[in-house]
Motif scaffolding. Sequence first.
Motif, PDB file in Angstrom:
ATOM      1  N   GLY A  41       0.779  -1.224   0.000  1.00  0.00           N
ATOM      2  CA  GLY A  41       0.000   0.000   0.000  1.00  0.00           C
ATOM      3  C   GLY A  41       0.809   1.270   0.000  1.00  0.00           C
ATOM      4  O   GLY A  41       0.245   2.372   0.031  1.00  0.00           O
ATOM      5  N   PHE A  42       2.132   1.155  -0.022  1.00  0.00           N
ATOM      6  CA  PHE A  42       2.994   2.326   0.025  1.00  0.00           C
ATOM      7  C   PHE A  42       2.763   3.183  -1.218  1.00  0.00           C
ATOM      8  O   PHE A  42       2.602   2.649  -2.300  1.00  0.00           O
ATOM      9  N   PRO A  43       2.687   4.470  -1.137  1.00  0.00           N
ATOM     10  CA  PRO A  43       2.986   5.410  -0.079  1.00  0.00           C
ATOM     11  C   PRO A  43       1.774   5.789   0.783  1.00  0.00           C
ATOM     12  O   PRO A  43       1.911   6.516   1.757  1.00  0.00           O
ATOM     13  N   GLY A  44       0.575   5.280   0.412  1.00  0.00           N
ATOM     14  CA  GLY A  44      -0.617   5.604   1.201  1.00  0.00           C
ATOM     15  C   GLY A  44      -0.538   5.110   2.630  1.00  0.00           C
ATOM     16  O   GLY A  44      -1.043   5.750   3.548  1.00  0.00           O
ATOM     17  N   THR A  45       0.093   3.968   2.830  1.00  0.00           N
ATOM     18  CA  THR A  45       0.209   3.429   4.175  1.00  0.00           C
ATOM     19  C   THR A  45       1.146   4.268   5.046  1.00  0.00           C
ATOM     20  O   THR A  45       1.010   4.272   6.264  1.00  0.00           O
ATOM     21  N   LEU A  46       2.058   4.972   4.421  1.00  0.00           N
ATOM     22  CA  LEU A  46       2.917   5.885   5.182  1.00  0.00           C
ATOM     23  C   LEU A  46       2.072   6.996   5.802  1.00  0.00           C
ATOM     24  O   LEU A  46       2.267   7.360   6.959  1.00  0.00           O
ATOM     25  N   LEU A  47       1.099   7.481   5.048  1.00  0.00           N
ATOM     26  CA  LEU A  47       0.178   8.480   5.577  1.00  0.00           C
ATOM     27  C   LEU A  47      -0.630   7.897   6.738  1.00  0.00           C
ATOM     28  O   LEU A  47      -0.802   8.543   7.771  1.00  0.00           O
ATOM     29  N   SER A  48      -1.105   6.665   6.575  1.00  0.00           N
ATOM     30  CA  SER A  48      -1.844   6.002   7.656  1.00  0.00           C
ATOM     31  C   SER A  48      -0.973   5.849   8.893  1.00  0.00           C
ATOM     32  O   SER A  48      -1.438   6.020  10.018  1.00  0.00           O
ATOM     33  N   PHE A  49       0.285   5.519   8.691  1.00  0.00           N
ATOM     34  CA  PHE A  49       1.220   5.369   9.810  1.00  0.00           C
ATOM     35  C   PHE A  49       1.347   6.678  10.594  1.00  0.00           C
ATOM     36  O   PHE A  49       1.422   6.678  11.815  1.00  0.00           O
ATOM     37  N   LEU A  50       1.361   7.787   9.882  1.00  0.00           N
ATOM     38  CA  LEU A  50       1.529   9.090  10.530  1.00  0.00           C
ATOM     39  C   LEU A  50       0.240   9.620  11.142  1.00  0.00           C
ATOM     40  O   LEU A  50       0.277  10.338  12.140  1.00  0.00           O
ATOM     41  N   VAL A  51      -0.912   9.276  10.583  1.00  0.00           N
ATOM     42  CA  VAL A  51      -2.188   9.873  10.990  1.00  0.00           C
ATOM     43  C   VAL A  51      -2.935   9.048  12.040  1.00  0.00           C
ATOM     44  O   VAL A  51      -3.539   9.601  12.948  1.00  0.00           O
ATOM     45  N   ILE A  52      -2.898   7.733  11.930  1.00  0.00           N
ATOM     46  CA  ILE A  52      -3.708   6.877  12.804  1.00  0.00           C
ATOM     47  C   ILE A  52      -2.916   6.478  14.038  1.00  0.00           C
ATOM     48  O   ILE A  52      -1.818   5.954  13.944  1.00  0.00           O
ATOM     49  N   ARG A  53      -3.509   6.731  15.214  1.00  0.00           N
ATOM     50  CA  ARG A  53      -2.880   6.329  16.472  1.00  0.00           C
ATOM     51  C   ARG A  53      -3.052   4.831  16.684  1.00  0.00           C
ATOM     52  O   ARG A  53      -4.132   4.281  16.459  1.00  0.00           O
ATOM     53  N   GLU A  54      -2.014   4.184  17.127  1.00  0.00           N
ATOM     54  CA  GLU A  54      -2.029   2.747  17.403  1.00  0.00           C
ATOM     55  C   GLU A  54      -3.076   2.440  18.477  1.00  0.00           C
ATOM     56  O   GLU A  54      -3.061   3.018  19.561  1.00  0.00           O
ATOM     57  N   GLY A  55      -4.017   1.534  18.168  1.00  0.00           N
ATOM     58  CA  GLY A  55      -5.016   1.114  19.131  1.00  0.00           C
ATOM     59  C   GLY A  55      -6.134   2.103  19.362  1.00  0.00           C
ATOM     60  O   GLY A  55      -6.896   1.967  20.318  1.00  0.00           O
ATOM     61  N   SER A  56      -6.311   3.083  18.495  1.00  0.00           N
ATOM     62  CA  SER A  56      -7.327   4.117  18.706  1.00  0.00           C
ATOM     63  C   SER A  56      -8.736   3.649  18.381  1.00  0.00           C
ATOM     64  O   SER A  56      -9.699   4.325  18.726  1.00  0.00           O
ATOM     65  N   GLU A  57      -8.889   2.511  17.714  1.00  0.00           N
ATOM     66  CA  GLU A  57     -10.178   1.967  17.292  1.00  0.00           C
ATOM     67  C   GLU A  57     -10.911   2.909  16.334  1.00  0.00           C
ATOM     68  O   GLU A  57     -12.119   2.828  16.177  1.00  0.00           O
ATOM     69  N   ARG A  58     -10.170   3.812  15.687  1.00  0.00           N
ATOM     70  CA  ARG A  58     -10.760   4.772  14.751  1.00  0.00           C
ATOM     71  C   ARG A  58      -9.753   5.033  13.632  1.00  0.00           C
ATOM     72  O   ARG A  58      -8.592   5.332  13.894  1.00  0.00           O
ATOM     73  N   ALA A  59     -10.208   4.901  12.374  1.00  0.00           N
ATOM     74  CA  ALA A  59      -9.334   5.140  11.228  1.00  0.00           C
ATOM     75  C   ALA A  59     -10.053   6.027  10.218  1.00  0.00           C
ATOM     76  O   ALA A  59     -11.126   5.668   9.730  1.00  0.00           O
ATOM     77  N   TYR A  60      -9.470   7.172   9.922  1.00  0.00           N
ATOM     78  CA  TYR A  60     -10.004   8.118   8.945  1.00  0.00           C
ATOM     79  C   TYR A  60     -11.469   8.474   9.220  1.00  0.00           C
ATOM     80  O   TYR A  60     -12.296   8.518   8.319  1.00  0.00           O
ATOM     81  N   GLY A  61     -11.805   8.704  10.474  1.00  0.00           N
ATOM     82  CA  GLY A  61     -13.144   9.132  10.852  1.00  0.00           C
ATOM     83  C   GLY A  61     -14.162   8.022  10.987  1.00  0.00           C
ATOM     84  O   GLY A  61     -15.336   8.280  11.198  1.00  0.00           O
ATOM     85  N   VAL A  62     -13.740   6.777  10.865  1.00  0.00           N
ATOM     86  CA  VAL A  62     -14.648   5.639  10.966  1.00  0.00           C
ATOM     87  C   VAL A  62     -14.348   4.885  12.249  1.00  0.00           C
ATOM     88  O   VAL A  62     -13.214   4.478  12.492  1.00  0.00           O
TER      89      VAL A  62
END
Length: 71
Positions: A41-62
């Motif tokens: 998924g690179f480079p999109g997954t790099l953005l996910s790595f930077l934006v999504i907190r580990e264990g937050s149970e929430r990804a991109y507003g979902v």
Amino acid sequence: MVNGSTEGVGAIWVLANASYAGMRAQAHSSIAWRVLSFIFGFPGTLLSFLVIREGSERAYGVDLPRRTPRM
């Protein structure tokens, strides 16, 4: 025929990004699957790595379903 092959690659890229985002948000323990989806998924997954907190149970507003810890 060229469009068919590029659409397949695009679909894999989108699925890898969604998979990585979900695994990061739910603190998934499988390192192998996380690395594999990160690479595909690179480079999109790099953005996910930077934006999504580990264990937050929430990804991109979902809000993702809560994972119950395995015993």
